[in-house]
Design a protein around this motif. Sequence first.
Motif, mmCIF file in Angstrom:
data_model
loop_
_atom_site.group_PDB
_atom_site.id
_atom_site.type_symbol
_atom_site.label_atom_id
_atom_site.label_comp_id
_atom_site.label_asym_id
_atom_site.label_seq_id
_atom_site.Cartn_x
_atom_site.Cartn_y
_atom_site.Cartn_z
ATOM 1 N N GLU B 126 27.301 39.681 83.601
ATOM 2 C CA GLU B 126 28.114 38.609 84.168
ATOM 3 C C GLU B 126 28.858 37.827 83.086
ATOM 4 O O GLU B 126 30.048 37.530 83.238
ATOM 5 C CB GLU B 126 27.244 37.638 84.990
ATOM 6 C CG GLU B 126 26.554 38.275 86.174
ATOM 7 C CD GLU B 126 25.156 38.758 85.840
ATOM 8 O OE1 GLU B 126 24.857 38.948 84.635
ATOM 9 O OE2 GLU B 126 24.350 38.949 86.765
ATOM 10 N N ALA B 130 32.881 37.571 82.861
ATOM 11 C CA ALA B 130 33.577 36.280 82.956
ATOM 12 C C ALA B 130 34.379 36.015 81.686
ATOM 13 O O ALA B 130 35.513 35.525 81.748
ATOM 14 C CB ALA B 130 32.571 35.158 83.195
ATOM 15 N N ALA B 183 38.238 32.061 88.243
ATOM 16 C CA ALA B 183 36.908 32.637 88.468
ATOM 17 C C ALA B 183 36.117 32.695 87.163
ATOM 18 O O ALA B 183 34.952 32.295 87.113
ATOM 19 C CB ALA B 183 37.054 34.031 89.065
ATOM 20 N N TYR B 187 32.844 30.385 86.368
ATOM 21 C CA TYR B 187 31.519 30.944 86.105
ATOM 22 C C TYR B 187 30.978 30.433 84.775
ATOM 23 O O TYR B 187 29.811 30.034 84.678
ATOM 24 C CB TYR B 187 31.575 32.476 86.098
ATOM 25 C CG TYR B 187 30.250 33.086 85.717
ATOM 26 C CD1 TYR B 187 29.217 33.163 86.643
ATOM 27 C CD2 TYR B 187 30.017 33.525 84.417
ATOM 28 C CE1 TYR B 187 27.978 33.677 86.285
ATOM 29 C CE2 TYR B 187 28.792 34.039 84.051
ATOM 30 C CZ TYR B 187 27.773 34.117 84.991
ATOM 31 O OH TYR B 187 26.552 34.619 84.627
ATOM 32 N N LEU B 190 29.846 26.850 85.340
ATOM 33 C CA LEU B 190 28.721 26.672 86.245
ATOM 34 C C LEU B 190 27.422 27.231 85.663
ATOM 35 O O LEU B 190 26.345 26.701 85.915
ATOM 36 C CB LEU B 190 29.022 27.318 87.602
ATOM 37 C CG LEU B 190 30.133 26.623 88.389
ATOM 38 C CD1 LEU B 190 30.385 27.334 89.706
ATOM 39 C CD2 LEU B 190 29.802 25.160 88.639
ATOM 40 N N ARG B 191 27.518 28.318 84.879
ATOM 41 C CA ARG B 191 26.283 28.862 84.313
ATOM 42 C C ARG B 191 25.645 27.875 83.340
ATOM 43 O O ARG B 191 24.433 27.775 83.243
ATOM 44 C CB ARG B 191 26.530 30.214 83.634
ATOM 45 C CG ARG B 191 27.333 30.149 82.372
ATOM 46 C CD ARG B 191 27.694 31.523 81.878
ATOM 47 N NE ARG B 191 26.803 32.022 80.849
ATOM 48 C CZ ARG B 191 26.906 31.730 79.541
ATOM 49 N NH1 ARG B 191 27.840 30.927 79.110
ATOM 50 N NH2 ARG B 191 26.074 32.237 78.669
#
Lengths: 127, 332
Positions: B126, B130, B183, B187, B190-191
């Motif tokens: 991920e 990202a 996006a 990400y 937010l991570r």
Amino acid sequence: MHDSGKILAGLVVFGALVTFPVWYHAAWGGPLVKPRLPADLAEKECIAPTAYMREHHMELLNSWRAQVVRDGHRSWTGENGRQWRASLTKTCLRCHANKADFCDTCHSSAGVKPVCFDCHVDPKGKN
Amino acid sequence: MKRFLQAAMLFGVLLAGVVVASQAQGLRSVLGTVLPYAAVAVLLVGVIYRVAGVWGRAPVPFRIPTSCGQQKALSWIKPSKLDNPSTTLGVIGRMALEVLVFRSLFRNVRTQLKPGPKLAYVGGWELWAAAMAFHWSFLLIVLRHMRYFTEPVAGFATMLAALDGFFEIGVPTLYVTNVLIVAGLGYLLLRRVFDPQLRMISLAADFFPLLLLLSIVVTGGLMRYFGHTDVASIKELAIGLITFHPVVPAGIGSLFFVHLTLVSVLLAYLPFSKLMHMPGVFLSPTRNLANNNRAERHVNPWNAPVKVHTYEEWEEEFHDKIEACGLPLDKP
């Protein structure tokens, strides 16, 4: 400085990339061309104020396309209550007759390629 | 959470200030001309100073590459040419893969305790995805923006715009990079906010650039897809800047000045921030050196000269005495 050759080469590349517009314009740049209208216009006023048209003309044309092609409504009411025929060729191009002098000046300098003339005919241009 | 709130508050104050300033007609010439020039000057001077003046002065006497594979050894042991390069070509390959496709992010392995209890090392794609989405979209967006700074428009800018707007969704056409960058940045932000371990190691300086970039993307997207602006006037301003005849045409919406000011903040902030990983990745001694410590001798350049007395010299000095004792000599 250690490895000065490699570091300086990298910094020169960095500086050249950051200042790209400056030297590109100095070497190949040209003047900005403003859109021109013919001297004798068919109408005294546009269907909407200039400031609005500058920012939103593509939305308006898109909604005209939708209402004419999909719903079959040919009539459009301007802000001052005047009725207009929703048509690129028969309304807009009556005054903005020359695509090359009007539409293309901003579109080419903004790098925009509208799809209008994929279907429509440019009456004064080479088709 | 405290450090995220610190960054969010700091950024909120900055954004509020910029929004208020963009409303004032009197400040437009400052925001539209003085600030961009100052920001680019800070960027150039700052990056050159840090790279040449600070990092360039740090000596790298030994080879310290991180070895991620089998080192070149005997001919019948297969070396890992990219993960443990022994030649300059291997280093170039390793660096290119790192700079262009962020290969090391694919090793974002984390340890997890699964029921059982069972210890598991789980690879994650991920972060890599990202980061790729964000960085490549950002590059393409910057290159696309060259349509404002070149007249006639440079060929690559029109080509990229056509490619980016391939799906022809809506008017003006939706750019795929705009979706990908939101996006990706979303990400990445937010991570750091929701993952407890990451939140622990995140500083305000990690959140701030993400918030700044996200707000630049959002203001740009608002102008393109929702608010709309007078693009021809903005081009006039941009060409004025690069020809050093700055003008601020009337009729440009305040949203544009918010966008431009945030970009100026980003450019001026870059030399002082973690965003210096852009030049930094090229100057990482753990990655830009070949692992040839066993094949070649690297002498520390500032070693003090060591006074040595070799056996040959010693034998020559005591030649006669050794001979008299009947001991063997290398040079009889």
